[in-house]
Write a protein that holds these residues in place. Structure first.
Motif, PDB file in Angstrom:
ATOM      1  N   TRP A   5       0.594  -1.217   0.013  1.00 23.19           N
ATOM      2  CA  TRP A   5       0.050   0.293   0.029  1.00 23.19           C
ATOM      3  C   TRP A   5       0.776   1.187  -0.046  1.00 23.19           C
ATOM      4  N   ASP A   7       0.375   5.231   0.324  1.00 22.74           N
ATOM      5  CA  ASP A   7      -0.744   6.415   0.557  1.00 22.74           C
ATOM      6  C   ASP A   7      -0.329   7.254  -0.392  1.00 22.74           C
ATOM      7  N   PHE A  10      -2.206   6.518  -3.839  1.00 16.90           N
ATOM      8  CA  PHE A  10      -3.559   6.436  -3.418  1.00 16.90           C
ATOM      9  C   PHE A  10      -3.961   7.794  -3.572  1.00 16.90           C
ATOM     10  N   GLU A  11      -3.530   8.860  -2.797  1.00 18.54           N
ATOM     11  CA  GLU A  11      -3.839  10.399  -2.777  1.00 18.54           C
ATOM     12  C   GLU A  11      -3.841  10.931  -4.378  1.00 18.54           C
ATOM     13  N   PHE A  14      -6.449   9.090  -6.656  1.00 22.87           N
ATOM     14  CA  PHE A  14      -7.889   9.462  -6.455  1.00 22.87           C
ATOM     15  C   PHE A  14      -8.114  10.858  -6.607  1.00 22.87           C
ATOM     16  N   LYS A  34     -13.964  10.056   0.656  1.00 20.18           N
ATOM     17  CA  LYS A  34     -12.631   9.518   0.178  1.00 20.18           C
ATOM     18  C   LYS A  34     -12.507   8.238   1.287  1.00 20.18           C
ATOM     19  N   SER A  35     -12.710   8.395   2.486  1.00 21.38           N
ATOM     20  CA  SER A  35     -12.282   7.548   3.579  1.00 21.38           C
ATOM     21  C   SER A  35     -12.787   6.078   3.195  1.00 21.38           C
ATOM     22  N   TYR A  37     -13.512   4.961  -0.061  1.00 17.06           N
ATOM     23  CA  TYR A  37     -12.687   4.101  -1.087  1.00 17.06           C
ATOM     24  C   TYR A  37     -11.483   3.638  -0.492  1.00 17.06           C
ATOM     25  N   LYS A  38     -10.697   4.512   0.251  1.00 18.49           N
ATOM     26  CA  LYS A  38      -9.568   4.159   1.109  1.00 18.49           C
ATOM     27  C   LYS A  38      -9.655   2.681   1.693  1.00 18.49           C
ATOM     28  N   ASP A  39     -10.885   2.857   2.681  1.00 19.97           N
ATOM     29  CA  ASP A  39     -11.013   1.459   3.538  1.00 19.97           C
ATOM     30  C   ASP A  39     -11.300   0.163   2.631  1.00 19.97           C
TER      31      ASP A  39
END
Length: 245
Positions: A5, A7, A10-11, A14, A34-35, A37-39
């Motif tokens: 993963w 971060d 992802f940021e 996204f 966003k939380s 999608y991240k989860d």
């Protein structure tokens, strides 16, 4: 071996592809949630092997797009229609139009996907959830995994709305050329039953609080004041199910 993963990756993906993309919701929707999608992607990364997977996202297609952009997965999005399907194709994601309230099984063969995302969709369907979940199970290869999220029937928002006499759900009716709002929300026990009835064995359904701020100021204040109550799992906002064929 699970996925690594990143971060920052992802940021970047996204913000650039989802927030800056062409999708159905208003632009402010995606940063707010966003939380979620991240989860779901973190759960996927913990389950998926390193090798590229065949991934189906039934709904908006954002999770399929992110899997393709972050890990090079062979991704596919299915939805009732919309301009976002053309955008997904422009980003290398395959698309299929699929009205979940019909009996169609649109893919050429069953057992086609390693993972299926079904995020914030089942609560919009005015038909028994197990009918759709069974079709999703058949789209999975043996051993494939469904990752499903949906609002929790017993979330604090619903309790407050009932006390205030506010309507919680949209009218229960068949959709026309547009989707519906929330016509039904599930308790943990009910969602487990739907998954088992659809043929999934020992599905895991957990209560999750994916923190985001409500739209209206009064509800944001209530959210902050009531946040200690999220320590009680049954009152958390979301259910997340992991179910395997």
């Amino acid at each position: 071996m699970t996925r690594r993963w990143n971060d920052e990756l992802f940021e970047d993906r996204f913000n650039r592809l989802v927030v800056g993309g062409t999708f159905n919701e208003e632009p402010a929707y995606y940063p707010r949630y966003k939380s979620r999608y991240k989860d779901l992607l973190l759960r996927y990364a913990a389950l998926a092997p390193d090798a590229p997977q065949r991934v189906l996202d039934v709904g908006g297609g954002q999770l399929a797009l992110l899997c393709h952009a972050m890990w090079g997965d062979e991704a596919h999005g299915a939805d009732i229609g919309g301009d976002h399907l053309a955008y997904l194709r422009s980003q290398g994601v395959g698309t299929t139009q699929w009205n979940l309230c019909t009996n169609e099984q649109p893919f050429e063969s069953e057992s086609e996907f390693d993972f299926v995302f079904f995020s914030e969709v089942i609560e919009h369907l005015p038909i028994p959830g197990h009918l759709v979940l069974e079709r999703l199970r058949r789209a999975l290869r043996p051993g494939g995994t469904l990752i499903c999220s949906t609002p929790n029937l017993y979330r604090l928002r619903n309790i407050v709305f009932m006390l205030m006499g506010k309507r919680i759900f949209d009218h229960f009716r068949m959709p026309t050329d547009h989707g519906l709002g929330h016509v039904l929300e599930y308790s943990r026990e009910h969602l487990v039953w739907q998954l088992e009835t659809a043929g999934f064995v020992r599905p895991e359904v957990v209560f999750v609080q994916m923190h985001h701020a409500p739209n209206r100021l009064v509800y944001r204040i209530l959210y902050v004041l009531g946040s200690p109550l999220f320590l009680v799992p049954r009152w958390r906002d979301n259910l997340v199910a992991i179910a395997r064929r």
